[in-house]
Every structure is written in structure tokens, then in C-alpha cells.
Write a protein that holds these residues in place. Structure first.
Motif, PDB file in Angstrom:
ATOM      1  N   VAL A 100     -22.613 -25.998  -1.631  1.00 45.68           N
ATOM      2  CA  VAL A 100     -21.304 -26.310  -1.839  1.00 45.68           C
ATOM      3  C   VAL A 100     -20.924 -27.557  -2.256  1.00 45.68           C
ATOM      4  O   VAL A 100     -19.957 -28.038  -2.400  1.00 45.68           O
ATOM      5  N   GLY A 101     -22.118 -28.675  -2.205  1.00 45.01           N
ATOM      6  CA  GLY A 101     -21.936 -30.111  -2.625  1.00 45.01           C
ATOM      7  C   GLY A 101     -21.599 -30.714  -1.321  1.00 45.01           C
ATOM      8  O   GLY A 101     -21.507 -30.353  -0.142  1.00 45.01           O
ATOM      9  N   ALA A 102     -21.095 -31.982  -1.600  1.00 43.80           N
ATOM     10  CA  ALA A 102     -20.578 -32.961  -0.352  1.00 43.80           C
ATOM     11  C   ALA A 102     -19.065 -32.822  -0.420  1.00 43.80           C
ATOM     12  O   ALA A 102     -18.475 -33.084  -1.489  1.00 43.80           O
ATOM     13  N   GLU A 103     -18.752 -32.569   0.719  1.00 43.08           N
ATOM     14  CA  GLU A 103     -17.359 -32.335   0.992  1.00 43.08           C
ATOM     15  C   GLU A 103     -16.641 -33.049   2.022  1.00 43.08           C
ATOM     16  O   GLU A 103     -17.364 -33.378   3.022  1.00 43.08           O
ATOM     17  N   ILE A 104     -15.318 -33.300   1.706  1.00 43.78           N
ATOM     18  CA  ILE A 104     -14.667 -34.108   2.818  1.00 43.78           C
ATOM     19  C   ILE A 104     -13.533 -33.295   3.198  1.00 43.78           C
ATOM     20  O   ILE A 104     -12.413 -32.742   2.027  1.00 43.78           O
ATOM     21  N   TYR A 105     -13.162 -32.654   4.324  1.00 43.79           N
ATOM     22  CA  TYR A 105     -12.199 -31.781   4.543  1.00 43.79           C
ATOM     23  C   TYR A 105     -10.918 -32.643   5.201  1.00 43.79           C
ATOM     24  O   TYR A 105     -11.073 -33.233   5.996  1.00 43.79           O
ATOM     25  N   LEU A 106      -9.778 -32.258   4.533  1.00 45.78           N
ATOM     26  CA  LEU A 106      -8.519 -32.891   4.809  1.00 45.78           C
ATOM     27  C   LEU A 106      -7.453 -32.049   5.497  1.00 45.78           C
ATOM     28  O   LEU A 106      -7.021 -31.372   4.429  1.00 45.78           O
ATOM     29  N   LEU A 107      -7.038 -32.087   6.629  1.00 41.39           N
ATOM     30  CA  LEU A 107      -6.057 -31.294   7.436  1.00 41.39           C
ATOM     31  C   LEU A 107      -4.790 -31.923   7.398  1.00 41.39           C
ATOM     32  O   LEU A 107      -4.675 -32.991   8.176  1.00 41.39           O
ATOM     33  N   GLY A 108      -3.726 -31.706   6.750  1.00 42.18           N
ATOM     34  CA  GLY A 108      -2.599 -32.588   6.592  1.00 42.18           C
ATOM     35  C   GLY A 108      -1.476 -31.859   7.460  1.00 42.18           C
ATOM     36  O   GLY A 108      -1.683 -31.008   8.236  1.00 42.18           O
ATOM     37  N   ASN A 109      -0.291 -32.298   7.463  1.00 41.09           N
ATOM     38  CA  ASN A 109       0.964 -31.858   8.322  1.00 41.09           C
ATOM     39  C   ASN A 109       1.772 -31.203   7.159  1.00 41.09           C
ATOM     40  O   ASN A 109       1.457 -31.214   6.007  1.00 41.09           O
ATOM     41  N   GLY A 110       2.705 -30.631   7.831  1.00 38.84           N
ATOM     42  CA  GLY A 110       3.937 -29.733   7.126  1.00 38.84           C
ATOM     43  C   GLY A 110       3.709 -28.396   7.056  1.00 38.84           C
ATOM     44  O   GLY A 110       3.990 -27.613   8.037  1.00 38.84           O
ATOM     45  N   GLY A 111       3.212 -27.915   5.790  1.00 43.84           N
ATOM     46  CA  GLY A 111       3.389 -26.306   5.366  1.00 43.84           C
ATOM     47  C   GLY A 111       2.225 -25.484   6.255  1.00 43.84           C
ATOM     48  O   GLY A 111       1.288 -25.977   7.205  1.00 43.84           O
ATOM     49  N   ALA A 115      -0.226 -24.200   4.961  1.00 41.32           N
ATOM     50  CA  ALA A 115      -1.378 -24.013   4.491  1.00 41.32           C
ATOM     51  C   ALA A 115      -1.833 -25.611   3.605  1.00 41.32           C
ATOM     52  O   ALA A 115      -1.674 -25.764   2.540  1.00 41.32           O
ATOM     53  N   PRO A 116      -1.832 -26.519   4.662  1.00 41.47           N
ATOM     54  CA  PRO A 116      -1.671 -27.982   4.523  1.00 41.47           C
ATOM     55  C   PRO A 116      -3.087 -28.633   3.924  1.00 41.47           C
ATOM     56  O   PRO A 116      -3.164 -29.663   3.445  1.00 41.47           O
ATOM     57  N   SER A 117      -4.351 -27.938   4.222  1.00 37.60           N
ATOM     58  CA  SER A 117      -5.653 -28.530   4.258  1.00 37.60           C
ATOM     59  C   SER A 117      -5.779 -28.580   2.729  1.00 37.60           C
ATOM     60  O   SER A 117      -5.449 -27.621   1.787  1.00 37.60           O
ATOM     61  N   LYS A 118      -6.844 -29.462   2.447  1.00 40.32           N
ATOM     62  CA  LYS A 118      -7.383 -29.582   0.992  1.00 40.32           C
ATOM     63  C   LYS A 118      -8.841 -30.107   1.304  1.00 40.32           C
ATOM     64  O   LYS A 118      -9.064 -30.726   2.211  1.00 40.32           O
ATOM     65  N   THR A 119      -9.725 -29.935   0.331  1.00 40.13           N
ATOM     66  CA  THR A 119     -11.125 -30.277   0.292  1.00 40.13           C
ATOM     67  C   THR A 119     -11.622 -30.957  -0.714  1.00 40.13           C
ATOM     68  O   THR A 119     -11.169 -30.515  -1.953  1.00 40.13           O
ATOM     69  N   ILE A 120     -11.949 -32.389  -0.699  1.00 39.89           N
ATOM     70  CA  ILE A 120     -12.451 -33.103  -1.658  1.00 39.89           C
ATOM     71  C   ILE A 120     -14.056 -33.070  -1.780  1.00 39.89           C
ATOM     72  O   ILE A 120     -14.628 -33.019  -0.673  1.00 39.89           O
ATOM     73  N   ARG A 121     -14.545 -32.707  -2.977  1.00 41.43           N
ATOM     74  CA  ARG A 121     -16.105 -32.367  -3.152  1.00 41.43           C
ATOM     75  C   ARG A 121     -16.652 -32.662  -4.199  1.00 41.43           C
ATOM     76  O   ARG A 121     -15.839 -32.932  -5.419  1.00 41.43           O
ATOM     77  N   ALA A 122     -17.968 -33.131  -4.267  1.00 41.04           N
ATOM     78  CA  ALA A 122     -18.891 -33.471  -5.646  1.00 41.04           C
ATOM     79  C   ALA A 122     -19.531 -32.319  -5.598  1.00 41.04           C
ATOM     80  O   ALA A 122     -20.413 -31.944  -4.754  1.00 41.04           O
ATOM     81  N   PHE A 123     -19.259 -31.530  -6.690  1.00 43.00           N
ATOM     82  CA  PHE A 123     -19.883 -30.341  -6.791  1.00 43.00           C
ATOM     83  C   PHE A 123     -20.409 -29.973  -8.335  1.00 43.00           C
ATOM     84  O   PHE A 123     -19.640 -30.247  -9.240  1.00 43.00           O
ATOM     85  N   GLY A 124     -21.656 -29.689  -8.824  1.00 44.77           N
ATOM     86  CA  GLY A 124     -22.060 -29.561 -10.224  1.00 44.77           C
ATOM     87  C   GLY A 124     -21.872 -30.513 -11.000  1.00 44.77           C
ATOM     88  O   GLY A 124     -21.525 -30.333 -11.955  1.00 44.77           O
TER      89      GLY A 124
END
Length: 326
Positions: free
Chosen positions: A160-171, A173-182
Motif C-alpha cells: 500500500v506504499g508509505a502511509e500517514i494516517y490522520l484521524l481528525g475531529n468533527g464528522g 468519517a473524519p479520517s484521511k490517509t496521506i501516502r506515497a504510492f505508485g
């Protein structure tokens, strides 16, 4: 006997494996008991980050093993483990732990896999269920240099490449993932199964939704499956960056009139839009049509529209001259 097996109740340590501190013990047992305690402490010191609970693991598959009784409080989700297999020692992270008649532990290994030569499993001293570390505060990194990265996440062998998982506040489904892939930098949705934004080394940027801004400018291309809005959307067009100019075909205006155009409904999001068919345009102006890694086509509307306007202006000038000549 391992250090963790000693009792916190002094009276219960009269005998502990090879240790014998029983009341009225024979003088001949003092040396052996003291030496065994020294060995147990030394063994703990040699492997300070890992605990051997003395449980005998049974091989199930490349990612699973079992241990007797309910040990789910020991083998907890997210805890690191070391396993001793035929090829040597492998390390991984527990992804699940469940008890029926045995405790079944599933592990995602950094590399390698379990095999029938499994002889032991140690667990990391830090247990995610009862963490001794608080949440990290702001992280400050030295700037470093281009050849020495301040912070590096290397995942060359990760599917899945190199990932950084970010869990935010609010809604919800607030999480987002930043990754280097392909070869691209991506921002993924909450489920981490679709790229919302994708950027490559050429400066090309693809969006899965709408793009809005008061000023958008790029030397590459922007592709969006939704809408692009903004009061000032520009693309690099300096003539010093261009060469090998070519004229549009003489029948460009006639072919432009045959271009498939109109309003339509998007099959991916149900939006009602207006535009042209990429396949139709590619037949006579392929430079204005782009294709992504999946073969889906997009149109450089701004480039194509301006070129078409210029050609139509030339045609208007030509027709005006003919009319005035009469």
C-alpha cells in the motif's frame, strides 16, 4: 524462571523454578538460588524491550498461531511481537486476537512469515491497551539537508506504499490517509480505498471531486471527475517554454462542427453537466485529450476552447474579407 514470573508477594517466592529461598533452606542451595536470580535479571536486561511469557505457540498459518487458554489481554491489537521460526527471527504487529478454546493471534509481519518451525513468540513491553506513553506533543524536526531527510518513512516493500494516517475531529468519517504510492502522492478517503487527490512528479494533479479556488495555477494538468470552479484558473503558457509549433488542420472548423457535444448525466455521480466527448475530440485534436492510468479520458477544456476560438476568429476574419470584397 523468567523475571516476570516472580510473585509480588514475598512469601510466594520461597521456590520459583530453580530458585529456593525456603525457610531453613540448606546452605548448599544458597549459591544456586542467588546465581539463578542473577541469571534471570541478566536475561531481562539483555532483552529489555521484549517479554517472554513462557507460552508455547502452535503454528497455524503464515500469519496465525495459537496459545493455550485466554491470553487476549497479553496478545492485544497493535502490540509488537517477535517470533522464532526456521529462518530466524521475524517481527510484526498483532492485527487481531480472539479466544475460543485457544487464543488465536493474527499478525502482520514486517517481512517473512511463520512456519512449522515456530518455537516461541515474545511480545513488546508496551501494551496498547495499557499504554505507558502519553500522546506525543508537537513534533519539531531539524531542517537537515536534501540528502539527509529530517523525517523519512520507507515502505518500499509495502503493497500500500508509505502511509500517514490522520484521524481528525468533527464528522462521523473524519479520517484521511496521506501516502506515497505508485510514484504519486495521494490523499485517500476515510475508508482508504480511493484517492481524493493525486499528484505526480510532472506536476499533474487529479481530483475525484470538485475543485474550487480564487486562483488555480499549474505547470502540469489538473483532472477532476467533478467540477472545477474559481475566479482565476490558469495554466503555464509562456512561449519561452514552447517549441515545435504546428498549425491546426485546414478543415479544423468543419471538423469542430462535427464534435459530439451537448448536455449529459454523469454515470459516476449522477450530475447533469455540459461538455464534449473526449473520444470525439481526440479524433482530430489528440493534444487536448489526456488519459489516466486506467485509460479514462479527460479534456483540457481551456486549451481546446481557446484554440477553437482563435480558429473561429480567423474564419470570421476571412469571411468578412470576402463579404467586403464584393
Amino acid at each position: 524462571m523468567a523475571l516476570y514470573q516472580w510473585s509480588t508477594t514475598p512469601a510466594n517466592n520461597a521456590t520459583a523454578g530453580a530458585i529456593n529461598w525456603a525457610e531453613g533452606q540448606a546452605p548448599s542451595t544458597v549459591n544456586d538460588s542467588a546465581r539463578q536470580m542473577m541469571a534471570d535479571v541478566a536475561n531481562w536486561f539483555v532483552t529489555p524491550e521484549w517479554i517472554n511469557y513462557g507460552l508455547t505457540p502452535t503454528f497455524v498459518s503464515g500469519t496465525q498461531f495459537t496459545v493455550p487458554s485466554d491470553k487476549t489481554s497479553v496478545y492485544t491489537f497493535g502490540r509488537r511481537v517477535l517470533a522464532f521460526v526456521t529462518a530466524g527471527t521475524i517481527a510484526g504487529t498483532i492485527t487481531s486476537s480472539a479466544f475460543t478454546s485457544l487464543t488465536t493471534v493474527t499478525v502482520s509481519w514486517d517481512s517473512g512469515a511463520l512456519d512449522s518451525g515456530l518455537s516461541g513468540v515474545w511480545v513488546g513491553i508496551l501494551n496498547p491497551n495499557t499504554p505507558s506513553l502519553s500522546n506525543l506533543g508537537p513534533l519539531t524536526l531539524n531542517p537537515g539537508s536534501r540528502s539527509v531527510a529530517s523525517l523519512s518513512i520507507t515502505a518500499a516493500s509495502a503493497p500500500v506504499g508509505a502511509e500517514i494516517y490522520l484521524l481528525g475531529n468533527g464528522g462521523s468519517a473524519p479520517s484521511k490517509t496521506i501516502r506515497a504510492f505508485g510514484g504519486t502522492l495521494q490523499i485517500l478517503n476515510d475508508a482508504a480505498n480511493a484517492a481524493l487527490v493525486q499528484l505526480d512528479d510532472a506536476g499533474n494533479c487529479a481530483f475525484s471531486g470538485a475543485v474550487a479556488g480564487s486562483s488555480l495555477s499549474t505547470p502540469g494538468s489538473i483532472t477532476a471527475t467533478g467540477t472545477i470552479t474559481g475566479s482565476n484558473i490558469t495554466a503555464s503558457s509562456d512561449e519561452r517554454l514552447k517549441e515545435d509549433w504546428g498549425q491546426l488542420p485546414g478543415d479544423f472548423v468543419e471538423r469542430l462542427a462535427t464534435l459530439k457535444s451537448g448536455t449529459y448525466t454523469r454515470t459516476d455521480n449522477g450530475d447533469r453537466q455540459v461538455g464534449v466527448g473526449a473520444q470525439s475530440l481526440r479524433a482530430f485534436l489528440p493534444e487536448a485529450v489526456l488519459s489516466d492510468a486506467k485509460g479514462m479520458l479527460s479534456v483540457a477544456y481551456g486549451h481546446a476552447a481557446l484554440a477553437a476560438c482563435v480558429e473561429l476568429a480567423k474564419e470570421v476574419v476571412r469571411l468578412r474579407a470576402l463579404v467586403e470584397a464584393k
